[in-house]
Each structure stands twice: as structure tokens, then as C-alpha cells.
Motif scaffolding. Structure first.
Motif, PDB file in Angstrom:
ATOM      1  N   ILE A  17      59.937  49.619   3.320  1.00 53.86           N
ATOM      2  CA  ILE A  17      58.800  50.555   3.287  1.00 53.86           C
ATOM      3  C   ILE A  17      57.633  50.085   4.160  1.00 53.86           C
ATOM      4  CG2 ILE A  17      57.039  51.608   1.799  1.00 53.86           C
ATOM      5  CD1 ILE A  17      59.275  51.804  -0.371  1.00 53.86           C
ATOM      6  N   PRO A  18      57.148  48.839   4.037  1.00 49.82           N
ATOM      7  CA  PRO A  18      56.010  48.436   4.887  1.00 49.82           C
ATOM      8  C   PRO A  18      56.319  48.532   6.382  1.00 49.82           C
ATOM      9  CG  PRO A  18      56.340  46.844   3.124  1.00 49.82           C
ATOM     10  CD  PRO A  18      57.498  47.790   3.090  1.00 49.82           C
ATOM     11  N   LEU A  19      57.544  48.200   6.761  1.00 54.12           N
ATOM     12  CA  LEU A  19      57.930  48.291   8.171  1.00 54.12           C
ATOM     13  C   LEU A  19      57.925  49.748   8.641  1.00 54.12           C
ATOM     14  CD1 LEU A  19      58.931  47.030  10.801  1.00 54.12           C
ATOM     15  CD2 LEU A  19      61.259  47.193   9.882  1.00 54.12           C
ATOM     16  N   LEU A  20      58.479  50.630   7.843  1.00 54.95           N
ATOM     17  CA  LEU A  20      58.491  52.058   8.198  1.00 54.95           C
ATOM     18  C   LEU A  20      57.067  52.582   8.345  1.00 54.95           C
ATOM     19  CD1 LEU A  20      61.320  53.441   5.873  1.00 54.95           C
ATOM     20  CD2 LEU A  20      61.433  53.032   8.339  1.00 54.95           C
ATOM     21  N   LEU A  21      56.202  52.217   7.421  1.00 58.60           N
ATOM     22  CA  LEU A  21      54.818  52.680   7.481  1.00 58.60           C
ATOM     23  C   LEU A  21      54.107  52.148   8.719  1.00 58.60           C
ATOM     24  CD1 LEU A  21      53.755  52.377   3.731  1.00 58.60           C
ATOM     25  CD2 LEU A  21      54.640  54.381   4.941  1.00 58.60           C
ATOM     26  N   GLY A  38      65.214  53.649  10.788  1.00 61.64           N
ATOM     27  CA  GLY A  38      65.062  52.859   9.560  1.00 61.64           C
ATOM     28  C   GLY A  38      65.082  53.730   8.320  1.00 61.64           C
ATOM     29  N   TYR A  39      64.480  54.901   8.423  1.00 63.84           N
ATOM     30  CA  TYR A  39      64.467  55.842   7.309  1.00 63.84           C
ATOM     31  C   TYR A  39      65.880  56.339   7.005  1.00 63.84           C
ATOM     32  CZ  TYR A  39      63.641  60.152   4.708  1.00 63.84           C
ATOM     33  OH  TYR A  39      63.689  61.156   3.778  1.00 63.84           O
ATOM     34  N   VAL A  40      66.632  56.668   8.049  1.00 59.52           N
ATOM     35  CA  VAL A  40      68.026  57.111   7.850  1.00 59.52           C
ATOM     36  C   VAL A  40      68.821  56.003   7.163  1.00 59.52           C
ATOM     37  CG1 VAL A  40      70.175  57.704   9.053  1.00 59.52           C
ATOM     38  CG2 VAL A  40      68.032  58.805   9.718  1.00 59.52           C
ATOM     39  N   LEU A  73      59.004  55.299  -4.473  1.00 59.82           N
ATOM     40  CA  LEU A  73      58.121  54.553  -3.565  1.00 59.82           C
ATOM     41  C   LEU A  73      58.314  54.992  -2.125  1.00 59.82           C
ATOM     42  CD1 LEU A  73      58.270  50.884  -4.928  1.00 59.82           C
ATOM     43  CD2 LEU A  73      56.273  52.388  -4.862  1.00 59.82           C
ATOM     44  N   LEU A  74      59.569  55.143  -1.727  1.00 63.02           N
ATOM     45  CA  LEU A  74      59.855  55.543  -0.354  1.00 63.02           C
ATOM     46  C   LEU A  74      59.277  56.921  -0.066  1.00 63.02           C
ATOM     47  CD1 LEU A  74      61.297  54.897   2.336  1.00 63.02           C
ATOM     48  CD2 LEU A  74      63.340  55.994   1.383  1.00 63.02           C
ATOM     49  N   VAL A  75      59.553  57.876  -0.920  1.00 62.65           N
ATOM     50  CA  VAL A  75      59.077  59.245  -0.714  1.00 62.65           C
ATOM     51  C   VAL A  75      57.552  59.302  -0.762  1.00 62.65           C
ATOM     52  CG1 VAL A  75      59.001  61.552  -1.753  1.00 62.65           C
ATOM     53  CG2 VAL A  75      61.187  60.379  -1.486  1.00 62.65           C
ATOM     54  N   ALA A  76      56.962  58.701  -1.794  1.00 56.27           N
ATOM     55  CA  ALA A  76      55.507  58.793  -1.963  1.00 56.27           C
ATOM     56  C   ALA A  76      54.758  58.126  -0.817  1.00 56.27           C
ATOM     57  CB  ALA A  76      55.090  58.172  -3.297  1.00 56.27           C
ATOM     58  N   THR A  77      55.185  56.942  -0.412  1.00 53.01           N
ATOM     59  CA  THR A  77      54.463  56.248   0.659  1.00 53.01           C
ATOM     60  C   THR A  77      54.628  56.975   1.995  1.00 53.01           C
ATOM     61  OG1 THR A  77      56.315  54.710   1.002  1.00 53.01           O
ATOM     62  CG2 THR A  77      54.510  53.980  -0.438  1.00 53.01           C
ATOM     63  N   LEU A  78      55.812  57.516   2.243  1.00 53.29           N
ATOM     64  CA  LEU A  78      56.003  58.272   3.485  1.00 53.29           C
ATOM     65  C   LEU A  78      55.144  59.534   3.500  1.00 53.29           C
ATOM     66  CD1 LEU A  78      59.821  57.949   4.206  1.00 53.29           C
ATOM     67  CD2 LEU A  78      57.929  56.988   5.524  1.00 53.29           C
ATOM     68  N   ILE A  79      55.095  60.234   2.391  1.00 53.65           N
ATOM     69  CA  ILE A  79      54.275  61.446   2.339  1.00 53.65           C
ATOM     70  C   ILE A  79      52.807  61.100   2.589  1.00 53.65           C
ATOM     71  CG2 ILE A  79      53.331  63.210   0.772  1.00 53.65           C
ATOM     72  CD1 ILE A  79      56.182  63.569  -0.310  1.00 53.65           C
ATOM     73  N   VAL A  80      52.315  60.059   1.923  1.00 56.00           N
ATOM     74  CA  VAL A  80      50.916  59.672   2.108  1.00 56.00           C
ATOM     75  C   VAL A  80      50.664  59.273   3.568  1.00 56.00           C
ATOM     76  CG1 VAL A  80      49.173  57.938   1.485  1.00 56.00           C
ATOM     77  CG2 VAL A  80      50.523  59.052  -0.306  1.00 56.00           C
ATOM     78  N   MET A  81      51.580  58.506   4.169  1.00 60.92           N
ATOM     79  CA  MET A  81      51.394  58.090   5.562  1.00 60.92           C
ATOM     80  C   MET A  81      51.458  59.288   6.509  1.00 60.92           C
ATOM     81  SD  MET A  81      50.657  55.910   7.810  1.00 60.92           S
ATOM     82  CE  MET A  81      50.814  54.246   7.219  1.00 60.92           C
ATOM     83  N   LEU A  82      52.366  60.216   6.251  1.00 65.33           N
ATOM     84  CA  LEU A  82      52.480  61.392   7.119  1.00 65.33           C
ATOM     85  C   LEU A  82      51.259  62.314   6.986  1.00 65.33           C
ATOM     86  CD1 LEU A  82      56.300  62.063   6.717  1.00 65.33           C
ATOM     87  CD2 LEU A  82      55.131  61.246   8.785  1.00 65.33           C
ATOM     88  N   VAL A  83      50.642  62.334   5.812  1.00 69.75           N
ATOM     89  CA  VAL A  83      49.387  63.069   5.662  1.00 69.75           C
ATOM     90  C   VAL A  83      48.285  62.327   6.419  1.00 69.75           C
ATOM     91  CG1 VAL A  83      47.583  63.759   4.023  1.00 69.75           C
ATOM     92  CG2 VAL A  83      49.980  64.239   3.494  1.00 69.75           C
ATOM     93  N   ALA A  84      48.266  61.001   6.292  1.00 75.16           N
ATOM     94  CA  ALA A  84      47.238  60.202   6.969  1.00 75.16           C
ATOM     95  C   ALA A  84      47.318  60.330   8.491  1.00 75.16           C
ATOM     96  CB  ALA A  84      47.356  58.734   6.561  1.00 75.16           C
ATOM     97  N   ALA A 136      63.709  66.850   5.510  1.00 74.24           N
ATOM     98  CA  ALA A 136      62.375  67.265   5.964  1.00 74.24           C
ATOM     99  C   ALA A 136      61.540  66.059   6.372  1.00 74.24           C
ATOM    100  CB  ALA A 136      61.668  68.056   4.864  1.00 74.24           C
ATOM    101  N   LEU A 137      61.560  65.011   5.559  1.00 74.22           N
ATOM    102  CA  LEU A 137      60.777  63.817   5.890  1.00 74.22           C
ATOM    103  C   LEU A 137      61.282  63.176   7.178  1.00 74.22           C
ATOM    104  CD1 LEU A 137      60.184  62.230   2.368  1.00 74.22           C
ATOM    105  CD2 LEU A 137      58.525  63.404   3.826  1.00 74.22           C
ATOM    106  N   GLY A 138      62.583  63.201   7.394  1.00 77.73           N
ATOM    107  CA  GLY A 138      63.131  62.668   8.641  1.00 77.73           C
ATOM    108  C   GLY A 138      62.595  63.424   9.853  1.00 77.73           C
ATOM    109  N   PHE A 139      62.591  64.754   9.776  1.00 73.43           N
ATOM    110  CA  PHE A 139      62.042  65.560  10.875  1.00 73.43           C
ATOM    111  C   PHE A 139      60.549  65.269  11.068  1.00 73.43           C
ATOM    112  CE2 PHE A 139      65.886  68.133  10.537  1.00 73.43           C
ATOM    113  CZ  PHE A 139      66.094  68.521  11.853  1.00 73.43           C
ATOM    114  N   LEU A 140      59.832  65.125   9.962  1.00 71.39           N
ATOM    115  CA  LEU A 140      58.397  64.876  10.061  1.00 71.39           C
ATOM    116  C   LEU A 140      58.088  63.486  10.602  1.00 71.39           C
ATOM    117  CD1 LEU A 140      57.299  66.682   6.786  1.00 71.39           C
ATOM    118  CD2 LEU A 140      56.786  67.398   9.135  1.00 71.39           C
ATOM    119  N   ILE A 141      58.936  62.514  10.318  1.00 67.37           N
ATOM    120  CA  ILE A 141      58.750  61.174  10.883  1.00 67.37           C
ATOM    121  C   ILE A 141      58.855  61.241  12.404  1.00 67.37           C
ATOM    122  CG2 ILE A 141      59.830  58.891  11.135  1.00 67.37           C
ATOM    123  CD1 ILE A 141      60.500  59.099   8.094  1.00 67.37           C
ATOM    124  N   VAL A 142      59.855  61.949  12.900  1.00 66.01           N
ATOM    125  CA  VAL A 142      60.027  62.091  14.355  1.00 66.01           C
ATOM    126  C   VAL A 142      58.869  62.889  14.940  1.00 66.01           C
ATOM    127  CG1 VAL A 142      61.464  63.058  16.187  1.00 66.01           C
ATOM    128  CG2 VAL A 142      62.530  61.847  14.278  1.00 66.01           C
TER     129      VAL A 142
END
Length: 190
Positions: A17-21, A38-40, A73-84, A136-142
Motif C-alpha cells: 500500500i505505501p509503495l502504491l500510494l 502493483g495494484y493488479v 485498507l487497499l481500497v480505502a487508501t487508494l480512494i483517498v489518494m485518488l481523491v487527493a 474501476a480503481l485500476g482504470f482510475l490509477i492509470v
């Protein structure tokens, strides 16, 4: 046992998670694609930790405890980072909030029901919700790092809305089932 392969896969998902963020925060096309890879990999470990635990007969209390925590943790932290990073912005924040709220609600409900020794199994619809949410999160990460000919962010946003609707439906379903147990527990205790 923490050294079993299924549990090590679960812990690796938390450790990633920290690396992805950090990769998403740097926000260059190259790092976005690395974050996506990394997410995949994390999503694949989510499937295989449970599969291997069942097939290797290594289901453990630690694994049953850690797996849903790693997922949330993975979903919540990614959502917060993608909002940020504004990859999730505007009205798309609504399904993101619904997803986060449902995760908290279901976690609290499961904790309460575990105290009275009631299990709430995962429904097929909840599994679909998870799959669409992961996609959806994968598409949003890209995001904008995707090919210009493909509306990557739009696809991710539409997927997030679909996941948000399914999240609300499955959250309501879990809550309704949980309330039945709470009411019967309350009336049985009087």
C-alpha cells in the motif's frame, strides 16, 4: 500462522500500500503504470490467498482476520489518494464516499455479529461489486497516463458509479440481515 503462503500473500498486499500510494503521488505516466501493475498484483494476491488457504488446508484465524482488513485498507487508501490527486473529483466523490462508508458499516456489523457468533457470508452481488470496484480503481490509477484513444478516466468513473450503486445495495442487504440478528438478540435477552 504468519509464515503460511496464504497469510504471506495477504501481508504483502498490506505492505504494498505505501509503495502504491507513493507511485500515484509522484503522478508521472511511468509511475502510474507501475502503480497499476502493483495494484493488479495486489488484486491477484487477494484471489490467491483465499484460494490457496482453502486448497492447502491452511485457513487460519489470522488469515480470516487479516484478509478483509487488507482488502479494506487497499481500497480505502487508494480512494483517498485518488481523491487527493483529483483523479476522483466532482460528483464522482459521491460513490467513493458510499464505498468508504459501506466498508466502515460492514466492518462494524461483522465485529458485532462475531461477538454473538453469527457469520454473514459474502453474497454473489458483493463479489460482483468487489470485481467492478477493483476494475474501476485500476482504470482510475492509470488515469490520464492511459492511451489517448481510450477514455480511461471516464471508464474508471463509470465503473466507480456502478460499484457505488452495488455497494449501497449490498450494504443495505448486510445491514438488514444484521439488524434481524440484533433484534432477535435483543428480544431474546429480555
Amino acid at each position: 500462522m504468519l509464515t503460511s503462503l496464504p497469510n504471506m500473500l495477504t501481508v504483502s498486499r498490506i505492505a504494498a500500500i505505501p509503495l502504491l500510494l507513493a507511485l500515484i503521488y509522484v503522478d508521472t505516466p511511468f509511475y502510474r503504470w507501475i502503480a497499476f501493475a502493483g495494484y493488479v498484483l495486489a488484486c491477484i494476491t487477494d484471489y490467491f490467498d483465499g484460494y490457496l488457504a482453502r486448497h492447502m488446508n491452511q485457513i487460519s484465524p489470522l488469515g480470516r482476520f487479516l484478509d478483509p482488513i487488507a482488502d479494506k485498507l487497499l481500497v480505502a487508501t487508494l480512494i483517498v489518494m485518488l481523491v487527493a490527486t483529483q483523479e476522483i473529483a466532482g460528483l464522482a466523490v459521491i460513490p467513493a464516499i458510499i464505498i468508504l462508508a459501506r466498508e466502515i458499516l460492514v466492518s462494524g456489523l461483522r465485529e458485532y455479529l462475531a461477538e454473538i457468533q453469527v457469520s454473514v457470508p459474502v453474497t454473489k452481488l458483493a463479489k460482483w461489486k468487489t470485481g467492478i470496484q477493483m476494475l474501476a480503481l485500476g482504470f482510475l490509477i492509470v488515469g490520464d497516463a492511459g492511451p489517448k484513444a481510450i477514455p480511461v478516466s471516464l471508464i474508471g468513473e463509470i465503473g466507480l458509479w456502478i460499484a457505488g450503486v452495488l455497494t449501497a445495495v449490498t450494504g443495505y442487504d448486510y445491514m438488514a440481515r444484521g439488524l434481524k440478528h440484533m433484534v432477535s438478540e435483543e428480544s431474546g435477552g429480555q
